[in-house]
Motif scaffolding. Structure first.
Motif, PDB file in Angstrom:
ATOM      1  N   UNK A   1       7.567  41.098   9.335  1.00  0.00           N
ATOM      2  CA  UNK A   1       6.185  40.942   8.872  1.00  0.00           C
ATOM      3  C   UNK A   1       5.458  42.281   8.923  1.00  0.00           C
ATOM      4  N   UNK A   2       5.690  43.042  10.001  1.00  0.00           N
ATOM      5  CA  UNK A   2       5.072  44.369  10.123  1.00  0.00           C
ATOM      6  C   UNK A   2       5.556  45.298   9.011  1.00  0.00           C
ATOM      7  N   UNK A   3       6.826  45.166   8.658  1.00  0.00           N
ATOM      8  CA  UNK A   3       7.410  45.975   7.584  1.00  0.00           C
ATOM      9  C   UNK A   3       6.695  45.709   6.266  1.00  0.00           C
TER      10      UNK A   3
ATOM     11  N   UNK B   1       9.817  35.723   2.403  1.00  0.00           N
ATOM     12  CA  UNK B   1      10.235  36.891   3.179  1.00  0.00           C
ATOM     13  C   UNK B   1       9.022  37.607   3.775  1.00  0.00           C
ATOM     14  N   UNK B   2       7.930  37.660   3.015  1.00  0.00           N
ATOM     15  CA  UNK B   2       6.717  38.308   3.506  1.00  0.00           C
ATOM     16  C   UNK B   2       6.155  37.569   4.717  1.00  0.00           C
TER      17      UNK B   2
ATOM     18  N   UNK C   1      -6.581  49.455   8.868  1.00  0.00           N
ATOM     19  CA  UNK C   1      -7.168  48.206   9.363  1.00  0.00           C
ATOM     20  C   UNK C   1      -6.131  47.294   9.996  1.00  0.00           C
ATOM     21  N   UNK C   2      -5.071  46.926   9.252  1.00  0.00           N
ATOM     22  CA  UNK C   2      -4.055  46.039   9.814  1.00  0.00           C
ATOM     23  C   UNK C   2      -2.836  46.794  10.331  1.00  0.00           C
ATOM     24  N   UNK C   3      -2.814  48.124  10.175  1.00  0.00           N
ATOM     25  CA  UNK C   3      -1.722  48.945  10.685  1.00  0.00           C
ATOM     26  C   UNK C   3      -2.177  50.403  10.691  1.00  0.00           C
ATOM     27  N   UNK C   4      -1.419  51.251  11.372  1.00  0.00           N
ATOM     28  CA  UNK C   4      -1.772  52.660  11.476  1.00  0.00           C
ATOM     29  C   UNK C   4      -0.546  53.544  11.290  1.00  0.00           C
ATOM     30  N   UNK C   5      -0.793  54.790  10.903  1.00  0.00           N
ATOM     31  CA  UNK C   5       0.244  55.805  10.807  1.00  0.00           C
ATOM     32  C   UNK C   5      -0.263  57.060  11.509  1.00  0.00           C
ATOM     33  N   UNK C   6       0.604  57.700  12.270  1.00  0.00           N
ATOM     34  CA  UNK C   6       0.205  58.902  12.995  1.00  0.00           C
ATOM     35  C   UNK C   6       1.060  60.091  12.568  1.00  0.00           C
TER      36      UNK C   6
END
Length: 319
Positions: free
Chosen positions: A6-8, A40-41, A250-255
């Motif tokens: 789901x995170x993917x 799948x989602x 908002x629902x995920x982050x990237x660093x």
């Protein structure tokens, strides 16, 4: 979120343009029905290993899994190779920044002790100098600098990077010495003979001043363009500790963590990103705001920065 599948899919959704439907995109790429794509989602139907690879390659999004809550973090590597493929590096960076801009919800927070590269990309001579200096520090080459260093294509990509960044809401936390790094690079290059053209050296320092003037205008209005959605918050913190870019969707982050002058390590490990976000929020609590009503502190900071520029200009013109 415990389900990595789901995170993917949420990571994939974040990089899609607003007009592009996630389920339809997945169905088309995997050659399955829209109904199966939705399963799948939601995590009702498992992806195969081959499907994970296909989606990762297509959308340039890693599938992240840490067994038994391992403390390890997976990073991807954005760098200039030994051949100094500057076009490839900048194009990769542009693809990343465009994907951020095209997301529905996005915000970039930057902690830095050097002027964020997007700002000086507006100015051709300053861009050429910074990339020249970085190339020298990366390759250990002692090449002279000239106004023709780097191609027009690189300048075009750089200016597109600048324009794209202006359209992304952002918060920047600068250290008290953020301006000093670039000025010391110019001073060193001039004194070492790498930057022997006095007129060109003066122009580069003046463009640093223009960058600071831009920052002042963004801070006064708390936005980078006339569009109120392109918000801008500027802070000053005496001690930062590292150079980092955190993109919040908002629902995920990237660093992104910078190292080796201007290479980056990127991760979408949400636990790591959450820790980084808390650290940045802590820095903001300890920082002085330059945006909006922070005129007194901002003017003091800029007065000192402009004085440093004038000092370097005097050294260049008067020997």
């Amino acid at each position: 979120m415990n389900n990595p599948q789901i995170a993917f899919f949420q990571s994939i959704k974040a990089v899609l343009p607003e007009y592009q439907n996630l389920a339809l995109s997945i169905a088309e790429e995997l050659g399955i029905s829209t109904n199966e794509a939705y399963k799948k989602i939601r995590g009702d139907s498992n992806l195969t290993f081959q499907q994970i690879i296909k989606l990762s390659d297509c959308f340039d999004v890693p599938f992240l899994y840490s067994p038994k809550q391992s403390l390890s973090v997976t990073f991807s590597y954005l760098s200039v190779n030994e051949d100094l493929d500057m076009i490839g590096y900048l194009q990769n960076l542009l693809d990343n920044i465009k994907a951020i801009k095209n997301s529905n919800h996005k915000h970039i927070t930057i902690t830095t002790d050097d002027i964020p590269l997007f700002h000086f990309f507006k100015y051709p001579e300053l861009t050429r100098f910074k990339l020249f200096f970085w190339a020298n520090s990366t390759s250990n080459l002692e090449i002279p600098f000239s106004a023709s260093f780097l191609s027009d294509e690189i300048i075009k990509i750089s200016q597109e990077l600048h324009a794209t960044y202006l359209e992304i809401p952002s918060t920047e936390i600068w250290s008290k010495d953020t301006i000093s790094g670039t000025l010391e690079q110019i001073r060193y290059a001039f004194e070492a003979g790498h930057l022997s053209d006095t007129e060109l050296a003066v122009k580069i320092v003046e463009q640093v001043r223009y960058c600071l003037t831009d920052m002042n205008m963004y801070a006064i209005s708390s936005k980078k363009t006339i569009d109120p959605n392109h918000t801008f918050n500027w802070y000053n913190c005496d001690v930062l500790g590292s150079i980092a870019y955190l993109v919040d969707f908002k629902d995920r982050m990237t660093c992104y963590n910078r190292f080796n002058t201007f290479n980056y390590l990127r991760t979408e490990d949400q636990a790591y990103c959450s820790q980084t976000k808390k650290w940045m929020q802590g820095l903001i609590m300890k920082s002085v705001s330059f945006s909006g009503q922070g005129e007194k502190h901002r003017n003091k900071y800029l007065y000192h920065a402009f004085a440093e520029c004038d000092k370097l200009l005097n050294e260049i013109t008067n020997g």
